[in-house]
Design a protein around this motif. Structure first.
Motif, PDB file in Angstrom:
ATOM      1  N   ASN A 176       0.783  -1.214  -0.035  1.00 42.16           N
ATOM      2  CA  ASN A 176      -0.046   0.045   0.006  1.00 42.16           C
ATOM      3  C   ASN A 176       1.021   1.164   0.120  1.00 42.16           C
ATOM      4  O   ASN A 176       0.584   2.293  -0.565  1.00 42.16           O
ATOM      5  CB  ASN A 176      -1.003  -0.062   1.098  1.00 42.16           C
ATOM      6  CG  ASN A 176      -1.583   1.362   1.506  1.00 42.16           C
ATOM      7  OD1 ASN A 176      -1.445   1.830   2.583  1.00 42.16           O
ATOM      8  ND2 ASN A 176      -2.372   1.808   0.506  1.00 42.16           N
ATOM      9  N   LYS A 177       1.980   1.269   0.718  1.00 43.42           N
ATOM     10  CA  LYS A 177       2.644   2.666   0.833  1.00 43.42           C
ATOM     11  C   LYS A 177       4.047   2.268  -0.118  1.00 43.42           C
ATOM     12  O   LYS A 177       4.748   3.482  -0.159  1.00 43.42           O
ATOM     13  CB  LYS A 177       3.424   2.370   2.321  1.00 43.42           C
ATOM     14  CG  LYS A 177       2.425   2.793   3.389  1.00 43.42           C
ATOM     15  CD  LYS A 177       2.887   2.973   4.642  1.00 43.42           C
ATOM     16  CE  LYS A 177       1.955   3.562   5.730  1.00 43.42           C
ATOM     17  NZ  LYS A 177       2.614   3.618   7.156  1.00 43.42           N
ATOM     18  N   GLY A 178       4.255   1.354  -0.979  1.00 43.90           N
ATOM     19  CA  GLY A 178       5.276   1.243  -2.002  1.00 43.90           C
ATOM     20  C   GLY A 178       6.450   0.949  -1.237  1.00 43.90           C
ATOM     21  O   GLY A 178       7.525   1.473  -1.782  1.00 43.90           O
ATOM     22  N   ASN A 189       6.305   2.256   9.453  1.00 44.77           N
ATOM     23  CA  ASN A 189       5.316   3.145  10.722  1.00 44.77           C
ATOM     24  C   ASN A 189       5.251   4.534  10.508  1.00 44.77           C
ATOM     25  O   ASN A 189       4.605   5.079  11.485  1.00 44.77           O
ATOM     26  CB  ASN A 189       6.291   2.720  12.038  1.00 44.77           C
ATOM     27  CG  ASN A 189       6.133   1.245  12.547  1.00 44.77           C
ATOM     28  OD1 ASN A 189       5.013   0.538  12.394  1.00 44.77           O
ATOM     29  ND2 ASN A 189       7.238   0.733  12.814  1.00 44.77           N
ATOM     30  N   ARG A 190       5.887   5.039   9.501  1.00 44.89           N
ATOM     31  CA  ARG A 190       5.586   6.448   9.179  1.00 44.89           C
ATOM     32  C   ARG A 190       4.390   6.903   8.699  1.00 44.89           C
ATOM     33  O   ARG A 190       3.804   5.991   7.891  1.00 44.89           O
ATOM     34  CB  ARG A 190       6.635   6.983   8.162  1.00 44.89           C
ATOM     35  CG  ARG A 190       6.684   8.675   7.889  1.00 44.89           C
ATOM     36  CD  ARG A 190       7.881   8.805   7.112  1.00 44.89           C
ATOM     37  NE  ARG A 190       9.185   8.264   7.184  1.00 44.89           N
ATOM     38  CZ  ARG A 190       9.802   7.650   6.442  1.00 44.89           C
ATOM     39  NH1 ARG A 190       9.241   7.153   5.268  1.00 44.89           N
ATOM     40  NH2 ARG A 190      11.183   7.291   7.004  1.00 44.89           N
ATOM     41  N   TRP A 191       3.696   7.866   9.222  1.00 44.09           N
ATOM     42  CA  TRP A 191       2.389   8.301   8.760  1.00 44.09           C
ATOM     43  C   TRP A 191       2.362   9.004   7.549  1.00 44.09           C
ATOM     44  O   TRP A 191       3.255   9.648   6.978  1.00 44.09           O
ATOM     45  CB  TRP A 191       1.899   9.444   9.836  1.00 44.09           C
ATOM     46  CG  TRP A 191       0.168   9.953   9.480  1.00 44.09           C
ATOM     47  CD1 TRP A 191      -0.617   9.354   9.918  1.00 44.09           C
ATOM     48  CD2 TRP A 191      -0.146  10.823   8.580  1.00 44.09           C
ATOM     49  NE1 TRP A 191      -1.752   9.785   9.331  1.00 44.09           N
ATOM     50  CE2 TRP A 191      -1.432  10.880   8.610  1.00 44.09           C
ATOM     51  CE3 TRP A 191       0.818  11.586   7.760  1.00 44.09           C
ATOM     52  CZ2 TRP A 191      -2.144  11.455   7.736  1.00 44.09           C
ATOM     53  CZ3 TRP A 191      -0.088  12.633   7.162  1.00 44.09           C
ATOM     54  CH2 TRP A 191      -1.534  12.555   6.714  1.00 44.09           C
ATOM     55  N   MET A 192       1.228   8.284   6.515  1.00 42.58           N
ATOM     56  CA  MET A 192       1.293   8.900   5.371  1.00 42.58           C
ATOM     57  C   MET A 192      -0.107   8.960   5.002  1.00 42.58           C
ATOM     58  O   MET A 192      -0.872   8.229   5.287  1.00 42.58           O
ATOM     59  CB  MET A 192       1.883   7.656   4.425  1.00 42.58           C
ATOM     60  CG  MET A 192       1.911   8.091   2.968  1.00 42.58           C
ATOM     61  SD  MET A 192       2.598   6.781   1.865  1.00 42.58           S
ATOM     62  CE  MET A 192       4.300   6.820   2.327  1.00 42.58           C
ATOM     63  N   HIS A 193      -0.395  10.023   4.288  1.00 35.90           N
ATOM     64  CA  HIS A 193      -2.003  10.478   4.066  1.00 35.90           C
ATOM     65  C   HIS A 193      -2.276   9.284   2.959  1.00 35.90           C
ATOM     66  O   HIS A 193      -1.437   9.014   2.040  1.00 35.90           O
ATOM     67  CB  HIS A 193      -2.147  11.741   3.438  1.00 35.90           C
ATOM     68  CG  HIS A 193      -3.360  12.391   3.285  1.00 35.90           C
ATOM     69  ND1 HIS A 193      -4.330  12.111   2.416  1.00 35.90           N
ATOM     70  CD2 HIS A 193      -4.162  13.004   4.226  1.00 35.90           C
ATOM     71  CE1 HIS A 193      -5.291  12.620   2.370  1.00 35.90           C
ATOM     72  NE2 HIS A 193      -5.412  13.167   3.561  1.00 35.90           N
ATOM     73  N   ASN A 194      -3.510   8.934   2.985  1.00 37.23           N
ATOM     74  CA  ASN A 194      -4.136   8.051   1.984  1.00 37.23           C
ATOM     75  C   ASN A 194      -3.827   8.414   0.473  1.00 37.23           C
ATOM     76  O   ASN A 194      -3.466   7.759  -0.350  1.00 37.23           O
ATOM     77  CB  ASN A 194      -5.549   7.616   2.071  1.00 37.23           C
ATOM     78  CG  ASN A 194      -5.941   7.013   3.402  1.00 37.23           C
ATOM     79  OD1 ASN A 194      -4.894   6.156   4.007  1.00 37.23           O
ATOM     80  ND2 ASN A 194      -6.951   6.981   4.045  1.00 37.23           N
ATOM     81  N   ASP A 195      -4.045   9.764   0.298  1.00 40.67           N
ATOM     82  CA  ASP A 195      -3.826  10.013  -1.280  1.00 40.67           C
ATOM     83  C   ASP A 195      -2.313  10.009  -1.444  1.00 40.67           C
ATOM     84  O   ASP A 195      -2.113  10.178  -2.662  1.00 40.67           O
ATOM     85  CB  ASP A 195      -4.216  11.764  -1.220  1.00 40.67           C
ATOM     86  CG  ASP A 195      -5.648  11.760  -1.077  1.00 40.67           C
ATOM     87  OD1 ASP A 195      -6.431  10.705  -1.151  1.00 40.67           O
ATOM     88  OD2 ASP A 195      -6.195  12.942  -0.929  1.00 40.67           O
ATOM     89  N   ALA A 196      -1.399   9.950  -0.714  1.00 43.28           N
ATOM     90  CA  ALA A 196       0.074   9.780  -0.887  1.00 43.28           C
ATOM     91  C   ALA A 196       0.665   8.315  -1.176  1.00 43.28           C
ATOM     92  O   ALA A 196       1.694   8.296  -1.556  1.00 43.28           O
ATOM     93  CB  ALA A 196       0.767  10.721  -0.027  1.00 43.28           C
ATOM     94  N   ARG A 197      -0.356   7.348  -0.718  1.00 48.68           N
ATOM     95  CA  ARG A 197       0.064   5.967  -0.722  1.00 48.68           C
ATOM     96  C   ARG A 197       0.042   5.504  -2.265  1.00 48.68           C
ATOM     97  O   ARG A 197      -0.852   5.922  -3.185  1.00 48.68           O
ATOM     98  CB  ARG A 197      -0.907   5.315   0.010  1.00 48.68           C
ATOM     99  CG  ARG A 197      -0.745   5.514   1.504  1.00 48.68           C
ATOM    100  CD  ARG A 197      -1.401   4.771   2.514  1.00 48.68           C
ATOM    101  NE  ARG A 197      -1.453   5.419   3.763  1.00 48.68           N
ATOM    102  CZ  ARG A 197      -1.468   4.503   4.868  1.00 48.68           C
ATOM    103  NH1 ARG A 197      -1.658   3.280   4.985  1.00 48.68           N
ATOM    104  NH2 ARG A 197      -1.409   5.196   6.049  1.00 48.68           N
ATOM    105  N   GLU A 198       1.023   4.740  -2.734  1.00 46.76           N
ATOM    106  CA  GLU A 198       1.136   4.120  -3.925  1.00 46.76           C
ATOM    107  C   GLU A 198       0.141   3.350  -4.480  1.00 46.76           C
ATOM    108  O   GLU A 198      -0.252   3.354  -5.607  1.00 46.76           O
ATOM    109  CB  GLU A 198       2.519   3.536  -4.159  1.00 46.76           C
ATOM    110  CG  GLU A 198       3.923   4.476  -4.174  1.00 46.76           C
ATOM    111  CD  GLU A 198       4.802   3.671  -4.643  1.00 46.76           C
ATOM    112  OE1 GLU A 198       5.109   2.881  -5.461  1.00 46.76           O
ATOM    113  OE2 GLU A 198       6.137   4.140  -4.456  1.00 46.76           O
ATOM    114  N   LEU A 199      -0.447   2.678  -3.793  1.00 45.00           N
ATOM    115  CA  LEU A 199      -1.353   1.453  -4.160  1.00 45.00           C
ATOM    116  C   LEU A 199      -2.609   1.613  -2.933  1.00 45.00           C
ATOM    117  O   LEU A 199      -2.401   0.594  -2.141  1.00 45.00           O
ATOM    118  CB  LEU A 199      -0.753   0.048  -4.253  1.00 45.00           C
ATOM    119  CG  LEU A 199      -1.832  -1.016  -4.984  1.00 45.00           C
ATOM    120  CD1 LEU A 199      -2.093  -0.477  -6.423  1.00 45.00           C
ATOM    121  CD2 LEU A 199      -1.253  -2.359  -4.704  1.00 45.00           C
ATOM    122  N   PRO A 200      -3.562   2.323  -3.151  1.00 44.94           N
ATOM    123  CA  PRO A 200      -4.528   2.225  -2.221  1.00 44.94           C
ATOM    124  C   PRO A 200      -5.166   0.921  -2.151  1.00 44.94           C
ATOM    125  O   PRO A 200      -5.279   0.129  -3.064  1.00 44.94           O
ATOM    126  CB  PRO A 200      -5.648   3.296  -2.904  1.00 44.94           C
ATOM    127  CG  PRO A 200      -4.972   4.251  -3.810  1.00 44.94           C
ATOM    128  CD  PRO A 200      -3.666   3.297  -4.140  1.00 44.94           C
TER     129      PRO A 200
END
Length: 289
Positions: A176-178, A189-200
């Motif tokens: 999900n986070k690439g 563990n780093r917070w990442m906004h949903n829109d910034a995630r490589e593969l929702p």
């Protein structure tokens, strides 16, 4: 010469993914049962797994770590050091389900027509080195699976990664986070906004067969993705299998259940193509009826 000056450039493909378990999902049984357990461990596979369960209960231990320990212990007792090359050879001949020899080309082409770039992943409790030795290994963008650590002589000495039913979900978040590795705990563990995630997750299809896949299937569906439970076609009508299907549906664990048949026009083929079409429609892509 045709006038191409006013043609619209093709839209950049939107990434989507199918994430597979391996044992029981892409191939019958477990890869260890094909040659390692009978030839190296010197046991019937039923006896091997019974011993795993006995030791796990006795020591209150994780079954994945126990089976990896038992592989090394039995091989050592038989005078057969476990090497990466040997494990690759043990995984070279899986009993793949029908249709997998042309599945990836067909489903990739279907996704491409929808405007999707389809990636394939494995998240498995099985042994990475065995999957690495199988003919389909190059078809996957990344394989997350249990694996060993090796000494200077190339002999397996200790589990390096052990993926059980709950830790499988961690690797879905890596996809999900690439994050295409296991070691980077800071990034996962780093917070990442949903829109910034490589593969929702809503563009993810998870295909699995066993109880170890249930947390992953439930998580993917709860996040808007699609989860498909597959069963060996030869066991589809057995009472135990029917009970399992009914339970998965009743407990809202999965989106669909189908035989593990990857041939054209099979139930699974139709379901996956429908799920890809839904991903494309949700993203606003043009889908021809």
């Amino acid at each position: 010469m045709a006038d191409t000056a006013h043609r619209k450039p093709r839209r950049e493909p939107l990434r989507a993914a199918i994430v597979y378990d391996f044992d029981g999902t892409l191939a019958r049984g477990n890869l260890q049962e094909r040659s390692f357990i009978p030839d190296i461990a010197g046991m019937k596979h039923a006896d091997f797994w019974m011993e795993v369960k006995r030791l796990a209960k006795l020591e209150d231990a994780d079954e994945i770590l126990v089976y990896m320990h038992l592989m090394l212990d039995r091989a050592r007792a038989a005078g057969h050091p476990v090497t990466r090359k040997q494990l690759q050879e043990n995984g070279a001949d899986p009993d793949f389900f029908d249709g997998l020899d042309h599945w990836f080309d067909r489903v990739d082409a279907f996704a491409d027509d929808l405007g999707l770039q389809l990636d394939h992943y494995i998240v498995s409790s099985g042994i990475y080195e065995m999957i690495e030795g199988c003919p389909l290994f190059p078809r996957f963008r990344q394989v997350f699976a249990s694996r060993f650590l090796y000494d200077a002589k190339g002999e397996a000495k200790w589990p390096g990664v052990a993926i059980n039913y709950t830790t499988k979900t961690q690797f879905l978040f890596r996809i999900n986070k690439g994050i295409d590795n296991v070691h980077d705990t800071e990034a996962i563990n780093r917070w990442m906004h949903n829109d910034a995630r490589e593969l929702p997750f809503e563009r993810m299809i998870f295909i699995g067969d066993g109880d170890t896949d249930i947390p992953s299937m439930k998580m993917v569906t709860s996040q808007g993705g699609c989860a498909i439970a597959v069963l060996d076609p030869y066991q589809w009508t057995e009472p135990r299998s029917l009970d399992k299907v009914a339970r998965l549906i009743a407990e809202d664990r999965v989106s669909y259940v189908a035989p593990a048949d990857y041939q054209p026009k099979s139930q699974l083929d139709v379901i996956v193509k429908g799920a890809l079409g839904r991903i494309a429609l949700r993203a606003g892509l043009q889908v021809n009826a």
